[in-house]
Design a protein around this motif. Sequence first.
Motif, PDB file in Angstrom:
ATOM      1  N   CYS A   1       0.919  -1.221  -0.039  1.00  7.26           N
ATOM      2  CA  CYS A   1      -0.116  -0.169   0.093  1.00  7.26           C
ATOM      3  C   CYS A   1       0.950   1.186  -0.085  1.00  7.26           C
ATOM      4  CB  CYS A   1      -0.962  -0.035   1.187  1.00  7.26           C
ATOM      5  SG  CYS A   1      -0.147  -0.464   2.729  1.00  7.26           S
TER       6      CYS A   1
ATOM      7  N   SER B   1      -6.468  -6.403  13.444  1.00  9.56           N
ATOM      8  CA  SER B   1      -7.552  -6.846  14.096  1.00  9.56           C
ATOM      9  C   SER B   1      -7.953  -8.273  13.481  1.00  9.56           C
ATOM     10  CB  SER B   1      -8.848  -6.046  13.778  1.00  9.56           C
ATOM     11  OG  SER B   1      -9.032  -6.007  12.340  1.00  9.56           O
TER      12      SER B   1
ATOM     13  N   THR C   1      -0.541   6.826   2.394  1.00  9.52           N
ATOM     14  CA  THR C   1      -1.693   7.461   2.633  1.00  9.52           C
ATOM     15  C   THR C   1      -2.773   6.554   3.512  1.00  9.52           C
ATOM     16  OG1 THR C   1      -2.827   7.050   0.602  1.00  9.52           O
ATOM     17  CG2 THR C   1      -1.481   8.922   0.840  1.00  9.52           C
ATOM     18  N   ALA C   2      -2.502   5.196   3.162  1.00 11.67           N
ATOM     19  CA  ALA C   2      -3.412   4.310   3.937  1.00 11.67           C
ATOM     20  C   ALA C   2      -2.882   3.203   4.648  1.00 11.67           C
ATOM     21  CB  ALA C   2      -4.178   3.567   2.618  1.00 11.67           C
ATOM     22  N   SER C   3      -1.601   3.057   4.753  1.00 12.22           N
ATOM     23  CA  SER C   3      -0.980   2.013   5.401  1.00 12.22           C
ATOM     24  C   SER C   3      -1.241   1.827   6.768  1.00 12.22           C
ATOM     25  CB  SER C   3       0.674   2.378   5.227  1.00 12.22           C
ATOM     26  OG  SER C   3       1.231   3.122   5.889  1.00 12.22           O
ATOM     27  N   HIS C   4      -1.230   3.204   7.443  1.00 13.99           N
ATOM     28  CA  HIS C   4      -1.393   2.834   9.061  1.00 13.99           C
ATOM     29  C   HIS C   4      -3.168   2.552   9.399  1.00 13.99           C
ATOM     30  CE1 HIS C   4      -2.502   6.920   6.876  1.00 13.99           C
ATOM     31  NE2 HIS C   4      -3.229   7.471   8.181  1.00 13.99           N
ATOM     32  N   TYR C   5      -3.948   2.792   8.448  1.00 12.95           N
ATOM     33  CA  TYR C   5      -5.294   2.235   8.636  1.00 12.95           C
ATOM     34  C   TYR C   5      -5.365   0.727   8.285  1.00 12.95           C
ATOM     35  CZ  TYR C   5      -6.569   7.319   8.245  1.00 12.95           C
ATOM     36  OH  TYR C   5      -6.573   8.787   8.388  1.00 12.95           O
ATOM     37  N   LEU C   6      -4.706   0.323   7.325  1.00 11.82           N
ATOM     38  CA  LEU C   6      -4.894  -0.885   7.103  1.00 11.82           C
ATOM     39  C   LEU C   6      -3.694  -1.839   7.972  1.00 11.82           C
ATOM     40  CD1 LEU C   6      -3.965  -0.537   2.925  1.00 11.82           C
ATOM     41  CD2 LEU C   6      -5.993  -1.241   4.282  1.00 11.82           C
ATOM     42  N   LYS C   7      -2.936  -1.043   8.688  1.00 15.99           N
ATOM     43  CA  LYS C   7      -2.257  -1.862   9.793  1.00 15.99           C
ATOM     44  C   LYS C   7      -3.059  -2.229  10.845  1.00 15.99           C
ATOM     45  CE  LYS C   7       2.092  -2.327  12.297  1.00 15.99           C
ATOM     46  NZ  LYS C   7       1.343  -2.708  13.639  1.00 15.99           N
ATOM     47  N   VAL C   8      -3.999  -1.423  11.182  1.00 17.38           N
ATOM     48  CA  VAL C   8      -4.986  -1.652  12.297  1.00 17.38           C
ATOM     49  C   VAL C   8      -5.935  -2.705  11.963  1.00 17.38           C
ATOM     50  CG1 VAL C   8      -6.888  -0.608  13.675  1.00 17.38           C
ATOM     51  CG2 VAL C   8      -4.733   0.873  12.976  1.00 17.38           C
ATOM     52  N   LEU C   9      -6.478  -2.703  10.474  1.00 14.52           N
ATOM     53  CA  LEU C   9      -7.460  -3.538  10.278  1.00 14.52           C
ATOM     54  C   LEU C   9      -6.675  -5.199   9.967  1.00 14.52           C
ATOM     55  CD1 LEU C   9      -9.896  -4.328   8.566  1.00 14.52           C
ATOM     56  CD2 LEU C   9      -8.872  -3.909   6.440  1.00 14.52           C
TER      57      LEU C   9
END
Length: 231
Positions: free
Chosen positions: A14, A28, A17-25
């Motif tokens: 990724c 989980s 711009t999105a890597s930090h959101y995707l890491k949280v996902l």
Amino acid sequence: RRVLKPTGSIYLHCDPTASHYLKVLMDSIFGPKCFRSEVIWKRTSAHSSAHRYGPVHDVILYYSKSDAYTWNPSMQAYDAGYLDTFFDQTDADGRRWKRMDLTGAGIRHGETGKAWRGLDVTAKGRHWAYPPSVLDELDAAGRVHWPQRHGGMPRLKQYEDKMPGVPLQDVWTDLHPIHNLAAERLGYPTQKPLALLERIVTASSNAGDVVLDPFCGCGTAVHAAQKLGRR
């Protein structure tokens, strides 16, 4: 029907711009304990960007499905500056080497605590890194450097051409981007270099293993997997 075991590795590519959101996902889904690495991949050459640093990298998040997963270490060549700084000695045959310590901290009462060639390192609170018999073999092979000054400690010659290399780190700047003149360029907007996928497939699978690319943009992962004997 073949049943896949709950093992293996997951790589998600990724941009920042999105890597930090995707890491949280990903945390989980697989659990934070299955997070292995965040790889920074330099995907392009220098960019001019107004009022910010030039964006040249993407992120690769690396997770495992469980604690049981395949890991094949990769090695890289040493940096030329490191070699010039530390491998500053040269034998008559041109082989470069650096001085390494032949002793370790602490006293030992076995073979490595005995005196060798009249040198008692126990008195200095240290021990030999090898038993005297091995030290004799190293010396006979020309692997021991004896300093000219009287009383100087011998050192081990570590040759550059016998070094395994540096374990691959999590910042990748050595993979050339796909530019307009690249032979492998297919015109797909987010095409990845074949070398990038080969590195990932090699590190996290063995010959005969199954590799899944759920997006399969232009087939680079499929190409890499087939080339390396994966399914």
